[in-house]
Design an enzyme around this catalytic site. Structure first.
Site, short mmCIF file in Angstrom:
data_model
loop_
_atom_site.label_atom_id
_atom_site.label_comp_id
_atom_site.label_asym_id
_atom_site.label_seq_id
_atom_site.Cartn_x
_atom_site.Cartn_y
_atom_site.Cartn_z
N SER A 180 2.64 -3.33 -3.87
CA SER A 180 2.55 -3.05 -2.43
C SER A 180 2.21 -4.28 -1.60
O SER A 180 2.41 -4.26 -0.39
CB SER A 180 1.51 -1.97 -2.17
OG SER A 180 0.28 -2.32 -2.77
N ASP A 227 -6.22 -1.51 5.23
CA ASP A 227 -6.60 -0.19 4.73
C ASP A 227 -7.50 -0.35 3.52
O ASP A 227 -8.04 -1.44 3.29
CB ASP A 227 -5.36 0.69 4.45
CG ASP A 227 -4.52 0.15 3.29
OD1 ASP A 227 -4.97 -0.78 2.59
OD2 ASP A 227 -3.40 0.67 3.09
N HIS A 272 -5.34 -2.96 1.13
CA HIS A 272 -4.39 -4.01 1.53
C HIS A 272 -4.90 -4.89 2.66
O HIS A 272 -5.62 -4.42 3.53
CB HIS A 272 -3.06 -3.37 1.94
CG HIS A 272 -2.48 -2.51 0.86
ND1 HIS A 272 -2.55 -1.13 0.90
CD2 HIS A 272 -1.87 -2.83 -0.30
CE1 HIS A 272 -1.97 -0.64 -0.19
NE2 HIS A 272 -1.56 -1.65 -0.93
#
Ligand SMILES: *[C@@H]1O[C@H](CO)[C@@H](O)[C@H](O)[C@H]1NC(C)=O
Ligand SMILES: *[C@@H]1O[C@H](CO)[C@@H](O)[C@H](O)[C@H]1NC(C)=O
Ligand SMILES: *[C@@H]1O[C@H](CO)[C@@H](O)[C@H](O)[C@H]1NC(C)=O
Ligand SMILES: *[C@@H]1O[C@H](CO)[C@@H](O)[C@H](O)[C@H]1NC(C)=O
Ligand SMILES: *[C@@H]1O[C@H](CO)[C@@H](O)[C@H](O)[C@H]1NC(C)=O
Ligand SMILES: *[C@@H]1O[C@H](CO)[C@@H](O)[C@H](O)[C@H]1NC(C)=O
Ligand SMILES: *[C@@H]1O[C@H](CO)[C@@H](O)[C@H](O)[C@H]1NC(C)=O
Ligand SMILES: *[C@@H]1O[C@H](CO)[C@@H](O)[C@H](O)[C@H]1NC(C)=O
Length: 377
Positions: free
Chosen positions: A37, A341, A344
């Site tokens: 991600s 978040d 990340h």
């Protein structure tokens, strides 16, 4: 349509290659991006059943037109920023899964590169499957790249395809999800850390060798960050009766794994002719941000983040108790936060990290050379 784009591809690549070989002018190959991600720019949007998706607000709030593209960021992510610093692109190449949806333009687009990275994926084939239902594991990402390689050989001939593939850059960021997934098992002493690291390193070696065998030569490897310091881990520490400090066991794993990958890359490059690589020490880069936390707002030119523990978007302790969603709390000045978040980085943190990878001197943050030197190698 397909015929004409094939012809254009042939011309572009042939001209680039001939120019390179006859004049030595610095021509970029494409940029091919793999991993998780940190680099995903919308791969997982293609799976209705995947729960590792970031194509909803507040993701993308600082992206052009505030679009939620699937990037796990408020704006650009590390794939975009490295694409900019290494290849001069404005954004990461699009997801491979998006490119294949448009067969008419596929061959034209692919000479700039493609992004195979998938949020939630790991080094091991099964990582993320249970938790997120559908992710693209690294081995499958490399299979997709093999298809691209085959397409190029078909159009350009094997020799030219090989030259192009060899000139291109390969960026990989993977490993964090393998550790997060094994965290409980490690804490319960059901998985031995040194065995896990040996297994992940051996698996990583197979992936790298597969890419090499397909013709890849220039590798930009992004190491795992201080896993124990992300807001989710601080929340776990807090839940277990701690004061919300970093989970040291996870940070230790990250450091040992980094050393193991460093050794792997030394071996890999000495065994396989023509390999050049950069290994980014994401652990040191992010720890440097955390240790040099800025106490207060002391002017626009002062480097450093004020908020190093709490996520910008989320809710509850460290804003890590719930995922970032449209109803979540949202911090005002995203540039002051390391974390967007619970896992990340913000665009601002990703930018500082990518700038460090690209241009750092010395061996603290990137070895044996920085990513801009790799791009020119
Ligand atoms: C690329 O190769 C795959 C597998 O051989 C094939 O199915 C696909 O149609 C090819 N794509 C293009 C655009 O040529
Ligand atoms: C492409 O060429 C390389 C050497 O130039 C060779 O090793 C490889 O087997 C060839 N691949 C195919 C599919 O012909
Ligand atoms: C964990 O497992 C190892 C090896 O299996 C064993 O030596 C050690 O005592 C165990 N530790 C705990 C806390 O159970
Ligand atoms: C790593 O562990 C997995 C699961 O236990 C196993 O299937 C795989 O063969 C191992 N890989 C290597 C390279 O040791
Ligand atoms: C939190 O706990 C850790 C040890 O678990 C300790 O080193 C640290 O100083 C504590 N921090 C604060 C702010 O009390
Ligand atoms: C690299 O090679 C050395 C010497 O053969 C070996 O001791 C080491 O375990 C290898 N490292 C990795 C990660 O495979
Ligand atoms: C955030 O948490 C607070 C208290 O825990 C709750 O009252 C509030 O509704 C939550 N907000 C969102 C957007 O989930
Ligand atoms: C990057 O690395 C090269 C080679 O080690 C070094 O000469 C250069 O100063 C570094 N920094 C930049 C900005 O290129």
């Amino acid at each position: 349509m397909k015929g004409s784009s094939t012809l254009v591809l042939l011309c572009v690549v042939t001209v680039a290659t001939i120019t390179k070989t006859t004049t030595g002018i610095d021509i970029h190959g494409g940029l091919f991006i793999f991993g998780d991600s940190l680099l995903d720019v919308g791969t997982n949007n293609h799976f209705d059943d995947s729960t590792a998706r970031a194509d909803h607000p507040h993701y993308g709030i600082d992206y052009p037109d505030s679009v939620s593209t699937g990037r796990f960021s408020n704006g650009l992510n590390s794939a975009d920023l490295l694409a900019s610093y290494m290849n001069g692109y404005d954004f990461s190449p699009p997801p491979f899964l998006t490119l294949v949806q448009n067969p008419d333009t596929f061959l034209l687009q692919i000479i700039r590169g493609a992004n195979f990275a998938s949020g939630g994926s790991g080094i091991l084939r099964d990582t993320g499957r249970e938790k997120f239902i559908r992710v693209v594991p690294l081995c499958e990402q490399i299979q997709q790249f093999a298809t691209v390689r085959g397409n190029m050989s078909q159009v350009l001939g094997n020799g030219t395809a090989e030259l192009f593939i060899g000139m291109s850059h390969y960026i990989i960021s993977v490993g964090s999800n393998d550790f997060f997934e094994k965290q409980n098992s490690l804490f319960r002493n059901e998985t031995q850390p040194q065995q896990l690291i040996a297994n992940l390193t051996a698996s990583y070696a197979i992936h790298l060798q597969n890419l090499y065998d397909l013709g890849a030569r220039k590798f930009g490897i992004i190491g795992v960050p201080p896993l124990g310091c992300c807001p989710m881990e601080r929340y776990i520490n807090y839940q277990m009766g701690g004061n919300g400090s970093c989970v040291e066991a996870m940070n230790e794993l990250a450091q040992v794994f980094h050393a193991s990958i460093e050794s792997l890359l030394q071996n890999f490059s000495s065994i396989n002719q023509g390999v050049v690589y950069s290994l980014g020490n994401t652990y040191n880069i992010i720890m440097d941000f955390i240790d040099n936390r800025r106490a207060s707002e002391s002017g626009p030119n002062v480097l450093g983040f004020q908020v190093v523990e709490t996520a910008c978007c989320g809710n509850g302790t460290f804003n890590a108790e719930t995922r970032c969603e449209s109803g979540s709390k949202l911090c005002r000045n995203r540039n002051h936060y390391i974390f967007w978040d619970e896992f990340h980085p913000t665009e601002a943190a990703a930018r500082h990290a990518a700038l460090t990878l690209a241009y750092a001197d010395g061996q603290e943050f990137v070895t044996p050379m920085n990513f801009s030197s790799l791009a020119k190698a």
